[in-house]
Design a protein around this motif. Sequence first.
Motif, PDB file in Angstrom:
ATOM      1  N   LEU A 185       2.980  31.937  16.204  1.00  0.00           N
ATOM      2  CA  LEU A 185       3.417  31.724  17.581  1.00  0.00           C
ATOM      3  C   LEU A 185       2.687  30.547  18.217  1.00  0.00           C
ATOM      4  N   GLU A 186       1.418  30.371  17.864  1.00  0.00           N
ATOM      5  CA  GLU A 186       0.672  29.230  18.404  1.00  0.00           C
ATOM      6  C   GLU A 186       1.194  27.913  17.843  1.00  0.00           C
ATOM      7  N   ASP A 187       1.604  27.934  16.586  1.00  0.00           N
ATOM      8  CA  ASP A 187       2.134  26.720  15.961  1.00  0.00           C
ATOM      9  C   ASP A 187       3.552  26.402  16.431  1.00  0.00           C
ATOM     10  N   ASP A 188       4.317  27.447  16.746  1.00  0.00           N
ATOM     11  CA  ASP A 188       5.715  27.253  17.156  1.00  0.00           C
ATOM     12  C   ASP A 188       6.024  28.175  18.338  1.00  0.00           C
ATOM     13  N   PRO A 189       5.793  27.720  19.562  1.00  0.00           N
ATOM     14  CA  PRO A 189       6.000  28.549  20.752  1.00  0.00           C
ATOM     15  C   PRO A 189       7.444  29.017  20.928  1.00  0.00           C
ATOM     16  N   SER A 190       8.379  28.401  20.211  1.00  0.00           N
ATOM     17  CA  SER A 190       9.780  28.817  20.346  1.00  0.00           C
ATOM     18  C   SER A 190      10.049  30.160  19.667  1.00  0.00           C
ATOM     19  N   LEU A 191       9.131  30.612  18.805  1.00  0.00           N
ATOM     20  CA  LEU A 191       9.305  31.899  18.139  1.00  0.00           C
ATOM     21  C   LEU A 191       9.130  33.039  19.141  1.00  0.00           C
ATOM     22  N   ALA A 192       9.879  34.104  18.923  1.00  0.00           N
ATOM     23  CA  ALA A 192       9.792  35.276  19.809  1.00  0.00           C
ATOM     24  C   ALA A 192       8.664  36.184  19.337  1.00  0.00           C
ATOM     25  N   GLY A 193       7.878  36.695  20.270  1.00  0.00           N
ATOM     26  CA  GLY A 193       6.807  37.614  19.918  1.00  0.00           C
ATOM     27  C   GLY A 193       5.772  37.703  21.019  1.00  0.00           C
ATOM     28  N   ASP A 194       5.047  38.810  21.035  1.00  0.00           N
ATOM     29  CA  ASP A 194       4.019  39.056  22.046  1.00  0.00           C
ATOM     30  C   ASP A 194       2.657  38.650  21.486  1.00  0.00           C
ATOM     31  N   ALA A 195       2.312  37.383  21.638  1.00  0.00           N
ATOM     32  CA  ALA A 195       1.080  36.857  21.055  1.00  0.00           C
ATOM     33  C   ALA A 195      -0.156  37.553  21.628  1.00  0.00           C
ATOM     34  N   ASP A 196      -0.151  37.846  22.915  1.00  0.00           N
ATOM     35  CA  ASP A 196      -1.310  38.487  23.535  1.00  0.00           C
ATOM     36  C   ASP A 196      -1.547  39.878  22.941  1.00  0.00           C
TER      37      ASP A 196
END
Length: 212
Positions: free
Chosen positions: A21-32
Amino acid sequence: RHFVHSKVMAWVAADRAVRSLEDDPSLAGDADRWRAMRDAVHREVCEKGYDPVRNTFTQSYGSRELDAATLLIARTGFLPPDDPRVIGTVDAVREELGSDGLVRRYSTDGGSIDGLPGGEGAFLACSFWLADALRMTGRPEEATELFERLLALRNDVGLLAEEYDTAAGRQLGNFPQAFSHIGLVGTAVALAEAQPAEARAAEDDAGGGTAG
């Protein structure tokens, strides 16, 4: 039981999800959420899966048994290779699970947690993990020596089984074993890639470094 290797791999899953997610912010997901889970698992493993008296990670929380899979801790990125806990784990596994220089996955003395009879041979995949761990913790000569010994165990067409009986001098278990060959390839690549950097470092030491 809460197995340390399983917990480390849960950390790996969360860590790689966060990195993606950090490399590709367009991906869906709850990084936090995944970051919090990753950090919580890391704390728990370091608190409950580590024996500070023996300076080694154990097979499971609260256990004194060891597991050769903990040799993968540095390789996964869970801890850096120069962390004293990593070095201590490598040394403890080598000492307690060693079988004439090779490595058993875990101890089968006094009954095994896997429900199988005792008397296992040395697991070749685990022995390749030890070679990798030795290289990563700054012992490339020992890593290369172990790797070359493992190569010498192959049969006439270059194949390896699952295990090796050091007393009888013969291969045991599933044959051929893919995990053994994956370990062989991985260690060979890692040692080959490390050689140029080590050669440059040796040249710098011998010549006093490069003039600026």
